[in-house]
Design a protein around this motif. Structure first.
Motif, PDB file in Angstrom:
ATOM      1  N   MET A  94       4.108  -9.981   6.058  1.00  0.00           N
ATOM      2  CA  MET A  94       3.914 -11.173   6.891  1.00  0.00           C
ATOM      3  C   MET A  94       2.532 -11.153   7.546  1.00  0.00           C
ATOM      4  SD  MET A  94       7.611 -11.997   8.699  1.00  0.00           S
ATOM      5  CE  MET A  94       8.223 -10.342   8.972  1.00  0.00           C
ATOM      6  N   ALA A  95       2.096  -9.980   7.990  1.00  0.00           N
ATOM      7  CA  ALA A  95       0.768  -9.862   8.602  1.00  0.00           C
ATOM      8  C   ALA A  95      -0.328 -10.200   7.596  1.00  0.00           C
ATOM      9  CB  ALA A  95       0.567  -8.453   9.153  1.00  0.00           C
ATOM     10  N   SER A  96      -0.212  -9.674   6.380  1.00  0.00           N
ATOM     11  CA  SER A  96      -1.211  -9.956   5.348  1.00  0.00           C
ATOM     12  C   SER A  96      -1.208 -11.436   4.981  1.00  0.00           C
ATOM     13  CB  SER A  96      -0.931  -9.110   4.106  1.00  0.00           C
ATOM     14  OG  SER A  96      -1.111  -7.739   4.372  1.00  0.00           O
ATOM     15  N   GLY A  97      -0.013 -12.013   4.890  1.00  0.00           N
ATOM     16  CA  GLY A  97       0.087 -13.428   4.576  1.00  0.00           C
ATOM     17  C   GLY A  97      -0.523 -14.297   5.658  1.00  0.00           C
ATOM     18  N   LEU A  98      -0.232 -13.979   6.909  1.00  0.00           N
ATOM     19  CA  LEU A  98      -0.809 -14.736   8.028  1.00  0.00           C
ATOM     20  C   LEU A  98      -2.326 -14.594   8.053  1.00  0.00           C
ATOM     21  CD1 LEU A  98       1.774 -13.841  10.816  1.00  0.00           C
ATOM     22  CD2 LEU A  98       1.435 -16.105   9.809  1.00  0.00           C
ATOM     23  N   GLY A  99      -2.789 -13.355   7.828  1.00  0.00           N
ATOM     24  CA  GLY A  99      -4.233 -13.134   7.798  1.00  0.00           C
ATOM     25  C   GLY A  99      -4.904 -13.994   6.739  1.00  0.00           C
ATOM     26  N   LYS A 100      -4.309 -14.036   5.562  1.00  0.00           N
ATOM     27  CA  LYS A 100      -4.883 -14.826   4.468  1.00  0.00           C
ATOM     28  C   LYS A 100      -4.874 -16.318   4.802  1.00  0.00           C
ATOM     29  CE  LYS A 100      -4.321 -13.239   0.368  1.00  0.00           C
ATOM     30  NZ  LYS A 100      -3.796 -12.846  -0.975  1.00  0.00           N
ATOM     31  N   MET A 101      -3.861 -16.779   5.519  1.00  0.00           N
ATOM     32  CA  MET A 101      -3.797 -18.190   5.912  1.00  0.00           C
ATOM     33  C   MET A 101      -4.957 -18.564   6.843  1.00  0.00           C
ATOM     34  SD  MET A 101       0.328 -18.315   6.502  1.00  0.00           S
ATOM     35  CE  MET A 101       0.418 -19.927   7.276  1.00  0.00           C
ATOM     36  N   PHE A 102      -5.494 -17.561   7.554  1.00  0.00           N
ATOM     37  CA  PHE A 102      -6.620 -17.814   8.459  1.00  0.00           C
ATOM     38  C   PHE A 102      -7.944 -17.288   7.893  1.00  0.00           C
ATOM     39  CE2 PHE A 102      -2.906 -17.660  11.344  1.00  0.00           C
ATOM     40  CZ  PHE A 102      -3.003 -18.944  11.866  1.00  0.00           C
ATOM     41  N   GLY A 103      -7.930 -16.863   6.636  1.00  0.00           N
ATOM     42  CA  GLY A 103      -9.157 -16.445   5.976  1.00  0.00           C
ATOM     43  C   GLY A 103      -9.475 -14.967   6.070  1.00  0.00           C
ATOM     44  N   PHE A 104      -8.535 -14.139   6.560  1.00  0.00           N
ATOM     45  CA  PHE A 104      -8.763 -12.698   6.675  1.00  0.00           C
ATOM     46  C   PHE A 104      -8.001 -11.952   5.583  1.00  0.00           C
ATOM     47  CE2 PHE A 104      -9.675 -14.195  10.946  1.00  0.00           C
ATOM     48  CZ  PHE A 104     -10.790 -13.461  11.297  1.00  0.00           C
ATOM     49  N   TYR A 105      -8.563 -10.837   5.154  1.00  0.00           N
ATOM     50  CA  TYR A 105      -7.929 -10.027   4.118  1.00  0.00           C
ATOM     51  C   TYR A 105      -7.743  -8.603   4.634  1.00  0.00           C
ATOM     52  CZ  TYR A 105      -9.037 -13.994   1.189  1.00  0.00           C
ATOM     53  OH  TYR A 105      -9.107 -15.276   0.674  1.00  0.00           O
ATOM     54  N   PHE A 106      -6.496  -8.198   4.757  1.00  0.00           N
ATOM     55  CA  PHE A 106      -6.174  -6.858   5.230  1.00  0.00           C
ATOM     56  C   PHE A 106      -5.810  -5.973   4.038  1.00  0.00           C
ATOM     57  CE2 PHE A 106      -4.221  -9.423   8.918  1.00  0.00           C
ATOM     58  CZ  PHE A 106      -5.457  -9.572   9.516  1.00  0.00           C
ATOM     59  N   LYS A 107      -6.128  -4.701   4.155  1.00  0.00           N
ATOM     60  CA  LYS A 107      -5.769  -3.760   3.097  1.00  0.00           C
ATOM     61  C   LYS A 107      -4.255  -3.573   3.054  1.00  0.00           C
ATOM     62  CE  LYS A 107     -10.101  -1.154   3.040  1.00  0.00           C
ATOM     63  NZ  LYS A 107     -10.736   0.185   3.227  1.00  0.00           N
ATOM     64  N   GLU A 108      -3.762  -3.210   1.862  1.00  0.00           N
ATOM     65  CA  GLU A 108      -2.327  -3.008   1.697  1.00  0.00           C
ATOM     66  C   GLU A 108      -1.846  -1.840   2.557  1.00  0.00           C
ATOM     67  OE1 GLU A 108      -0.138  -4.862   0.036  1.00  0.00           O
ATOM     68  OE2 GLU A 108      -1.773  -6.239  -0.467  1.00  0.00           O
ATOM     69  N   ASN A 109      -0.631  -1.973   3.103  1.00  0.00           N
ATOM     70  CA  ASN A 109      -0.074  -0.931   3.958  1.00  0.00           C
ATOM     71  C   ASN A 109       1.052  -0.162   3.269  1.00  0.00           C
ATOM     72  OD1 ASN A 109      -0.460   0.310   6.434  1.00  0.00           O
ATOM     73  ND2 ASN A 109       1.126  -0.869   7.469  1.00  0.00           N
ATOM     74  N   PHE A 110       1.592  -0.721   2.183  1.00  0.00           N
ATOM     75  CA  PHE A 110       2.659  -0.062   1.423  1.00  0.00           C
ATOM     76  C   PHE A 110       2.451  -0.311  -0.063  1.00  0.00           C
ATOM     77  CE2 PHE A 110       4.504  -0.562   5.583  1.00  0.00           C
ATOM     78  CZ  PHE A 110       5.301   0.564   5.750  1.00  0.00           C
ATOM     79  N   ARG A 111       2.727   0.720  -0.873  1.00  0.00           N
ATOM     80  CA  ARG A 111       2.685   0.567  -2.325  1.00  0.00           C
ATOM     81  C   ARG A 111       3.890   1.287  -2.938  1.00  0.00           C
ATOM     82  NH1 ARG A 111      -2.961   1.802  -1.968  1.00  0.00           N
ATOM     83  NH2 ARG A 111      -2.498   3.880  -2.766  1.00  0.00           N
ATOM     84  N   TYR A 112       5.045   0.702  -2.812  1.00  0.00           N
ATOM     85  CA  TYR A 112       6.283   1.215  -3.406  1.00  0.00           C
ATOM     86  C   TYR A 112       6.446   2.728  -3.186  1.00  0.00           C
ATOM     87  CZ  TYR A 112       5.695  -3.283  -5.671  1.00  0.00           C
ATOM     88  OH  TYR A 112       5.500  -4.618  -5.911  1.00  0.00           O
ATOM     89  N   PRO A 113       6.546   3.158  -1.935  1.00  0.00           N
ATOM     90  CA  PRO A 113       6.581   4.604  -1.645  1.00  0.00           C
ATOM     91  C   PRO A 113       7.784   5.328  -2.235  1.00  0.00           C
ATOM     92  CG  PRO A 113       7.134   3.311   0.303  1.00  0.00           C
ATOM     93  CD  PRO A 113       6.621   2.349  -0.708  1.00  0.00           C
ATOM     94  N   TYR A 114       8.919   4.647  -2.395  1.00  0.00           N
ATOM     95  CA  TYR A 114      10.113   5.334  -2.900  1.00  0.00           C
ATOM     96  C   TYR A 114      10.062   5.605  -4.397  1.00  0.00           C
ATOM     97  CZ  TYR A 114      12.267   4.621   1.667  1.00  0.00           C
ATOM     98  OH  TYR A 114      12.557   4.646   3.015  1.00  0.00           O
ATOM     99  N   SER A 115       8.997   5.188  -5.055  1.00  0.00           N
ATOM    100  CA  SER A 115       8.816   5.537  -6.469  1.00  0.00           C
ATOM    101  C   SER A 115       7.875   6.727  -6.626  1.00  0.00           C
ATOM    102  CB  SER A 115       8.271   4.337  -7.246  1.00  0.00           C
ATOM    103  OG  SER A 115       6.985   3.971  -6.767  1.00  0.00           O
ATOM    104  N   SER A 116       7.519   7.385  -5.523  1.00  0.00           N
ATOM    105  CA  SER A 116       6.552   8.490  -5.542  1.00  0.00           C
ATOM    106  C   SER A 116       7.085   9.704  -6.288  1.00  0.00           C
ATOM    107  CB  SER A 116       6.187   8.891  -4.102  1.00  0.00           C
ATOM    108  OG  SER A 116       5.644   7.799  -3.387  1.00  0.00           O
ATOM    109  N   GLN A 117       6.142  10.503  -6.773  1.00  0.00           N
ATOM    110  CA  GLN A 117       6.471  11.711  -7.527  1.00  0.00           C
ATOM    111  C   GLN A 117       6.223  12.992  -6.724  1.00  0.00           C
ATOM    112  OE1 GLN A 117       7.605  11.407 -11.043  1.00  0.00           O
ATOM    113  NE2 GLN A 117       7.948   9.433 -10.058  1.00  0.00           N
ATOM    114  N   SER A 118       5.797  12.865  -5.497  1.00  0.00           N
ATOM    115  CA  SER A 118       5.620  14.011  -4.604  1.00  0.00           C
ATOM    116  C   SER A 118       5.637  13.496  -3.176  1.00  0.00           C
ATOM    117  CB  SER A 118       4.302  14.748  -4.890  1.00  0.00           C
ATOM    118  OG  SER A 118       3.198  13.945  -4.516  1.00  0.00           O
ATOM    119  N   VAL A 119       5.853  14.406  -2.236  1.00  0.00           N
ATOM    120  CA  VAL A 119       5.833  14.008  -0.822  1.00  0.00           C
ATOM    121  C   VAL A 119       4.425  13.578  -0.412  1.00  0.00           C
ATOM    122  CG1 VAL A 119       6.191  14.813   1.541  1.00  0.00           C
ATOM    123  CG2 VAL A 119       7.799  15.475  -0.251  1.00  0.00           C
ATOM    124  N   SER A 120       3.423  14.271  -0.965  1.00  0.00           N
ATOM    125  CA  SER A 120       2.041  13.885  -0.668  1.00  0.00           C
ATOM    126  C   SER A 120       1.771  12.460  -1.129  1.00  0.00           C
ATOM    127  CB  SER A 120       1.069  14.845  -1.362  1.00  0.00           C
ATOM    128  OG  SER A 120       1.264  16.163  -0.916  1.00  0.00           O
TER     129      SER A 120
END
Length: 468
Positions: free
Chosen positions: A247-273
């Protein structure tokens, strides 16, 4: 005010958008700043003054830190003042109660000292202010001359109370000039609706199961029920926080701002790191850049690397809450990452992917127990229930009933937490473009309808990260 509310979705946001787009280009920062201050004051009318004070002091210190305007000794002094002020405010408002209770328990004293209420978003905007001052000190960025632009950077309501943590360098050019078009605005609306649906259609319903399990007496929780509960919480906190980030990224884009991604499917990870490279990415990046690397990172020998990791993960846990369970939670993951780096990194490559993923999910689930229970006795009791050590039954009739009732929701949540829906969307987009676009529009209309229906009919709408 929360994003997943009728007032925000159908009153505050539309009015802000209308005023923003009607305003002249040079006034849009003023409109957005005013809206952000009103947004914050809606829930924190007193602490908006604290935030304004933080803005003024950090803006002033950033100006004084110009490399051509002060000697090296003075610049260091200004940096120290910034650190003391920002961390001092955070320590007082967030950790004062924890410090007093810890001292009292050590000395067996009864200290009747009032503790201040926790200002919303103080951890997020304090870290943004700190990164700005430190980057100016390092010469990475130039001080912002406009107080309005700097205040907007600190207070921007799309990411003010729940992140992602945005560094000034990421949006410096956007604060001065940003292009806006219908396509990007529409994409922002879609991203916002996706996050809203995650929050109210997935996080909230699955969170109801966890709230029921957590409230059960320990002796009544079967092993299956305990695992069903902690998995429900793992899904709830993911959709809760990643939904808010969407929602934050979507709102930012609606006002012309671009925020970096905060999540990338963490539960598909292959290590804790890897999990922590995919979960709350902005926080991990902040600690890496401003704590881990300045301490020497992993290039200072094995023992100092271990020290650096433990410091970072101690602080990561402490950032999440003023309670020792969060510190233990942070150190728990720090130790897991150290073990991976020193002993498992090479051998894990030979493990089947499914085994690696199950290994991650197991230890992350255990970690969420430390995260959720502030009382360490409750942590221990629930862990005992999960592994059947406390004499709990293995299955239990109640667990079977609950799993049957929530089976479809579990399946939907697990699929939605994986990268497969996005892969399917990319695949379909390349086939019949017109049909795909129509289907997408219908899909978002359905999300809006059901999300609105949920907000109208339900009173259960917590947001876990508001307490941080």
């Amino acid at each position: 005010m929360v994003f997943s509310s009728l007032f925000f979705t159908f009153a505050f946001l539309p009015l802000t958008v209308i005023l923003y787009y009607l305003a002249a280009k040079h006034l849009r920062n003023v409109v957005l700043l005013t809206a952000s201050l009103l947004f914050y004051a809606w829930g924190e009318p007193v602490y908006v003054l604290l935030m304004c004070g933080s803005i003024m002091i950090n803006y002033w210190l950033g100006t004084l830190l110009r490399s051509d305007a002060a000697s090296s000794r003075k610049r260091t002094l200004f940096l120290i003042i910034s650190l003391v002020f920002n961390l001092g405010c955070l320590a007082y408002y967030k950790y004062f109660g924890m410090i007093i209770s810890t001292i009292a328990s050590i000395g067996s004293w009864h200290l009747n000292v009032g503790t201040p209420a926790l200002p919303l978003g103080i951890s997020f905007y304090t870290f943004q202010a700190l990164s700005y001052v430190m980057d100016v000190y390092r010469g990475k960025i130039k001080p912002q001359k406009s107080l309005i632009s700097f205040a907007l950077y600190i207070t921007m309501f799309p990411q003010l109370v729940a992140g992602p943590i945005v560094t000034y360098a990421d949006i410096e050019s956007q604060l001065a000039d940003r292009s806006i078009n219908f396509e990007e605005f529409y994409a922002g609306m879609q991203r916002f609706l996706c996050g809203l649906a995650k929050k109210v259609l997935l996080a909230n319903p699955i969170g109801l199961l966890w709230s029921e399990v957590k409230a059960m007496p320990g002796a009544e929780i079967s092993v299956l029920m305990a695992w069903a509960g902690v998995i429900a919480f793992a899904l709830q906190i993911y959709f809760d926080f990643s939904g808010y980030s969407d929602m934050a990224s979507g709102l930012g884009k609606m006002f012309g701002f671009y925020f970096k991604e905060n999540f990338r499917y963490p539960y598909s990870s292959q290590s804790v790191s890897e999990f922590w490279r995919r979960w709350h990415i902005s926080l991990g990046s902040w600690f890496k850049e401003y704590v881990y690397i300045p301490l020497g990172g992993s290039r200072v020998g094995k023992w100092k690397m271990i020290r650096n990791l433990l410091i970072v993960w101690f602080l990561t846990g402490l950032w999440h809450g003023a309670s020792w369970n969060f510190v233990l939670w942070g150190l728990y993951f720090g130790i897991l990452i150290i073990v991976e780096k020193l002993f498992l990194q090479k051998s894990m490559i030979r493990w089947p992917k499914a085994v690696r993923n199950l290994y991650v999910l197991l230890f992350v689930a255990i970690g969420w127990v430390f995260f959720e229970f502030t009382n360490l006795t409750d942590v221990l009791n629930f862990l005992l229930s999960m592994f059947g050590v406390g004499g709990n039954t293995l299955v239990g009739d109640q667990a079977v009933v609950k799993l049957k009732a929530y089976a479809l929701l579990y399946i939907v949540c697990i699929i939605a937490a994986s990268p497969w829906p996005k892969k399917l969307a990319v695949l379909l987009k390349g086939t019949h473009c017109n049909i795909y676009n129509l289907a997408v529009n219908v899909y978002y209309c359905i999300l809006m309808f059901f999300s609105t229906a949920y907000m109208v009919g339900s009173t259960y709408n917590p947001f876990i990260y508001f307490r941080f």
